[in-house]
Design a protein around this motif. Structure first.
Motif, PDB file in Angstrom:
ATOM      1  N   UNK A 192       0.656  -1.072   0.016  1.00  0.00           N
ATOM      2  CA  UNK A 192      -0.087   0.173   0.137  1.00  0.00           C
ATOM      3  C   UNK A 192       0.586   1.213   0.257  1.00  0.00           C
ATOM      4  N   UNK A 193       0.586   2.373  -1.425  1.00  0.00           N
ATOM      5  CA  UNK A 193       1.376   3.510  -1.175  1.00  0.00           C
ATOM      6  C   UNK A 193       0.279   4.589  -1.154  1.00  0.00           C
ATOM      7  N   UNK A 194       0.510   5.833  -0.621  1.00  0.00           N
ATOM      8  CA  UNK A 194      -0.710   7.081  -0.249  1.00  0.00           C
ATOM      9  C   UNK A 194      -0.713   7.356  -2.294  1.00  0.00           C
ATOM     10  N   UNK A 195      -1.518   7.880  -2.714  1.00  0.00           N
ATOM     11  CA  UNK A 195      -1.933   8.036  -3.921  1.00  0.00           C
ATOM     12  C   UNK A 195      -0.986   9.551  -4.337  1.00  0.00           C
ATOM     13  N   UNK A 196      -0.704  10.143  -3.594  1.00  0.00           N
ATOM     14  CA  UNK A 196       0.059  11.182  -4.322  1.00  0.00           C
ATOM     15  C   UNK A 196       1.514  11.335  -3.596  1.00  0.00           C
ATOM     16  N   UNK A 197       2.148  10.806  -4.508  1.00  0.00           N
ATOM     17  CA  UNK A 197       3.211  10.495  -3.925  1.00  0.00           C
ATOM     18  C   UNK A 197       3.950  10.504  -5.891  1.00  0.00           C
ATOM     19  N   UNK A 238      -1.670  15.483   4.284  1.00  0.00           N
ATOM     20  CA  UNK A 238      -1.275  15.525   2.225  1.00  0.00           C
ATOM     21  C   UNK A 238      -0.202  14.172   2.783  1.00  0.00           C
ATOM     22  N   UNK A 239      -0.280  13.335   3.339  1.00  0.00           N
ATOM     23  CA  UNK A 239       0.381  11.901   3.369  1.00  0.00           C
ATOM     24  C   UNK A 239      -0.914  11.007   3.530  1.00  0.00           C
ATOM     25  N   UNK A 240      -0.292   9.798   3.719  1.00  0.00           N
ATOM     26  CA  UNK A 240      -1.779   8.897   3.418  1.00  0.00           C
ATOM     27  C   UNK A 240      -2.260   8.524   5.296  1.00  0.00           C
ATOM     28  N   UNK A 241      -3.870   8.483   4.464  1.00  0.00           N
ATOM     29  CA  UNK A 241      -4.727   8.422   5.261  1.00  0.00           C
ATOM     30  C   UNK A 241      -4.509   7.213   6.114  1.00  0.00           C
ATOM     31  N   UNK A 242      -4.467   7.057   7.118  1.00  0.00           N
ATOM     32  CA  UNK A 242      -4.584   6.005   8.141  1.00  0.00           C
ATOM     33  C   UNK A 242      -5.422   5.222   7.496  1.00  0.00           C
ATOM     34  N   UNK A 243      -7.100   5.958   8.057  1.00  0.00           N
ATOM     35  CA  UNK A 243      -8.367   5.027   7.793  1.00  0.00           C
ATOM     36  C   UNK A 243      -8.327   4.541   5.668  1.00  0.00           C
ATOM     37  N   UNK A 244      -7.768   5.187   5.189  1.00  0.00           N
ATOM     38  CA  UNK A 244      -7.245   4.902   4.173  1.00  0.00           C
ATOM     39  C   UNK A 244      -6.931   3.806   3.782  1.00  0.00           C
ATOM     40  N   UNK A 262       6.666  10.538   3.654  1.00  0.00           N
ATOM     41  CA  UNK A 262       6.927  12.402   4.274  1.00  0.00           C
ATOM     42  C   UNK A 262       6.654  13.528   3.622  1.00  0.00           C
ATOM     43  N   UNK A 263       5.351  13.112   3.074  1.00  0.00           N
ATOM     44  CA  UNK A 263       5.362  14.568   1.869  1.00  0.00           C
ATOM     45  C   UNK A 263       6.063  15.405   2.102  1.00  0.00           C
ATOM     46  N   UNK A 264       6.512  16.359   1.039  1.00  0.00           N
ATOM     47  CA  UNK A 264       7.395  17.438   1.307  1.00  0.00           C
ATOM     48  C   UNK A 264       7.769  18.357   2.711  1.00  0.00           C
ATOM     49  N   UNK A 274       5.014  -5.354   6.919  1.00  0.00           N
ATOM     50  CA  UNK A 274       6.021  -4.000   7.265  1.00  0.00           C
ATOM     51  C   UNK A 274       6.140  -2.828   6.741  1.00  0.00           C
ATOM     52  N   UNK A 275       6.999  -1.988   7.870  1.00  0.00           N
ATOM     53  CA  UNK A 275       6.818  -0.907   7.310  1.00  0.00           C
ATOM     54  C   UNK A 275       7.265  -0.183   6.479  1.00  0.00           C
ATOM     55  N   UNK A 276       7.462   0.499   5.211  1.00  0.00           N
ATOM     56  CA  UNK A 276       8.906   1.172   4.899  1.00  0.00           C
ATOM     57  C   UNK A 276       8.714   2.710   4.792  1.00  0.00           C
ATOM     58  N   UNK A 277       9.453   3.266   5.976  1.00  0.00           N
ATOM     59  CA  UNK A 277       8.993   4.818   5.486  1.00  0.00           C
ATOM     60  C   UNK A 277       9.797   5.912   4.702  1.00  0.00           C
ATOM     61  N   UNK A 278       8.695   5.849   3.416  1.00  0.00           N
ATOM     62  CA  UNK A 278       9.524   6.680   2.494  1.00  0.00           C
ATOM     63  C   UNK A 278      10.164   8.031   3.058  1.00  0.00           C
ATOM     64  N   UNK A 279      11.305   8.896   3.310  1.00  0.00           N
ATOM     65  CA  UNK A 279      11.570  10.035   4.088  1.00  0.00           C
ATOM     66  C   UNK A 279      12.402  10.619   3.017  1.00  0.00           C
ATOM     67  N   UNK A 280      12.471   9.782   1.853  1.00  0.00           N
ATOM     68  CA  UNK A 280      12.910  10.741   0.660  1.00  0.00           C
ATOM     69  C   UNK A 280      13.229  12.526   0.731  1.00  0.00           C
TER      70      UNK A 280
END
Ligand SMILES: Cc1ncc(COP(=O)(O)O)c(C=O)c1O
Length: 377
Positions: free
Chosen positions: A77-82, A107-113, A129-131, A150-156
């Protein structure tokens, strides 16, 4: 006319000295001296046990998925905005990206979604971690733990950002960072993977060096794998930049405050949020326009572009772009993800290059206000 760039680094004599030293001395027995220093300093800064310097953040995402054994038949699962770099490596390993909606505030991943997207096939989630902002990490971690994901945190985009006093990149099984030329800390191109898990660290060391054990001198490959390494010149540049990290973040925060001041009182504009438990590092100052202006992001970008101001569109929903639009998951996401579809068409990234001055930012805001008053032309 001088154009105002949307992104760009802040390089000083320190960086030039470190790179000059690397190109002169980091060979033979010293070939890894800057990698070792950069990785150690980086792990310490983020608050992780291990760090591995890589050629890109995309390779860090790829190695994370490989290290976790994610494969065909699995869903991630990924956020749709990235940026597509978050999701493309899911396809590299044959798994399926699932596009969840974003939270209207962060504007980051919604926990609910995220929760609504979980199925028995879900193996990992990649919150972004958007913007420079942070998602609701407590809620995301609780869900991941409950469902054994698993969690991969994209902190780019978020080096130095914090959530409840803890640094971005330290919330997952792995955390990944980018040092692309547009980022707050740059190595030209480059990336870093951090983890507290020694098993993943050891496995990824083998996967990133053509299936060789670390320290192998017999060129003895135990499996077919990948070649993902950073050069010592890049590591030297990264180390010099990291030693200036607080100065770089302070500049970003200062620039954001200038935008806030200049745009205060303009109705119907929203900038990046910083809730009380988050430290936002504002990689890109981002503006969401009220629809009452009758302008979309393309028109706003064109209007600013004519005045010599470069901007970027807020990420288009991944489920809307040609790379994914025909997939079953994109079809589902287009029906589900109301927040990203309501916001993305009306949002842009404003110039956020580190060398921009107070006057540059006033100029951008004056042009912006003019366009909002009179329309694109
Ligand atoms: C959220 C996000 N993830 C991943 C990446 C990929 O980084 P790189 O270009 O270093 O592979 C980027 C870079 O722009 C990004 O913004």
């Amino acid at each position: 006319m001088r154009r105002i760039p949307v992104a760009g680094p802040w390089i000083t004599d320190k960086e030039i000295q470190y790179v000059t030293d690397a190109v002169t001395n980091a060979w033979y027995a010293n070939a890894n001296m800057y990698h070792e220093r950069f990785e150690r300093a980086f792990a310490e800064y983020v608050g992780a046990k291990f760090a591995i310097a890589l050629p890109t953040c995309t390779s860090a995402l790829h190695l994370s998925l490989l290290g976790m054994g994610i494969k065909e038949g699995d869903e991630v699962i990924v956020p749709d905005a990235t940026w597509i770099a978050t999701s493309a490596p899911i396809s590299y390993v044959g798994a399926t990206p699932v596009f969840a909606d974003i939270d209207p505030q962060s504007w980051c991943l919604s926990a609910e979604s995220f929760e609504a997207c979980i199925t028995p096939r879900t193996k990992a989630v990649i919150p972004v971690d958007l913007y420079g902002g942070m998602p609701d990490m407590d809620a995301i971690r609780a869900l991941a733990q409950r469902h054994n994901i698993f969690i991969i945190e994209d902190a780019a985009e978020a080096l130095g950002a914090e959530y409840k006093g803890r640094r971005a990149g330290s919330f997952g099984d792995t955390g990944v960072f980018s040092f692309h030329g547009s980022k707050t800390v740059t190595t030209g191109e480059g990336g870093m993977l951090v983890t507290d898990r020694e098993d993943l660290y050891r496995r990824i060391q083998v996967l990133r060096d053509h299936g060789r054990q670390p320290g192998d001198r017999m060129f003895w490959n135990t499996e077919v794998a990948y070649k993902y390494k950073m050069s010592s010149m890049q590591a030297a540049l990264g180390l010099a930049q990291l030693e200036r990290i607080e100065e770089l973040i302070q500049r970003k925060r200062e620039q954001f405050a200038w935008y806030q001041t200049e745009l205060a009182g303009v109705d119907g504009l929203t900038l990046n949020k910083e809730p009380h438990d988050v430290r936002n590092t504002y990689w890109m100052v981002t503006l969401v326009m009220d629809q009452k202006y009758g302008l979309n992001k393309t028109q706003l970008m064109e209007g600013l572009g004519k005045q010599g101001i470069d901007t970027r569109p807020f990420f288009h929903p991944l489920s809307s772009i040609p790379a994914y639009e025909d997939s079953e998951q994109a079809h589902l996401a287009r029906q589900r993800n109301k927040v990203v579809y309501g916001l993305s068409p009306y949002a842009i990234n404003l110039p956020s290059a580190l060398r921009l001055t107070r006057e540059d930012i006033k100029n951008v805001c004056d042009c912006l206000k003019d366009i909002l008053r009179h329309g694109e032309n």
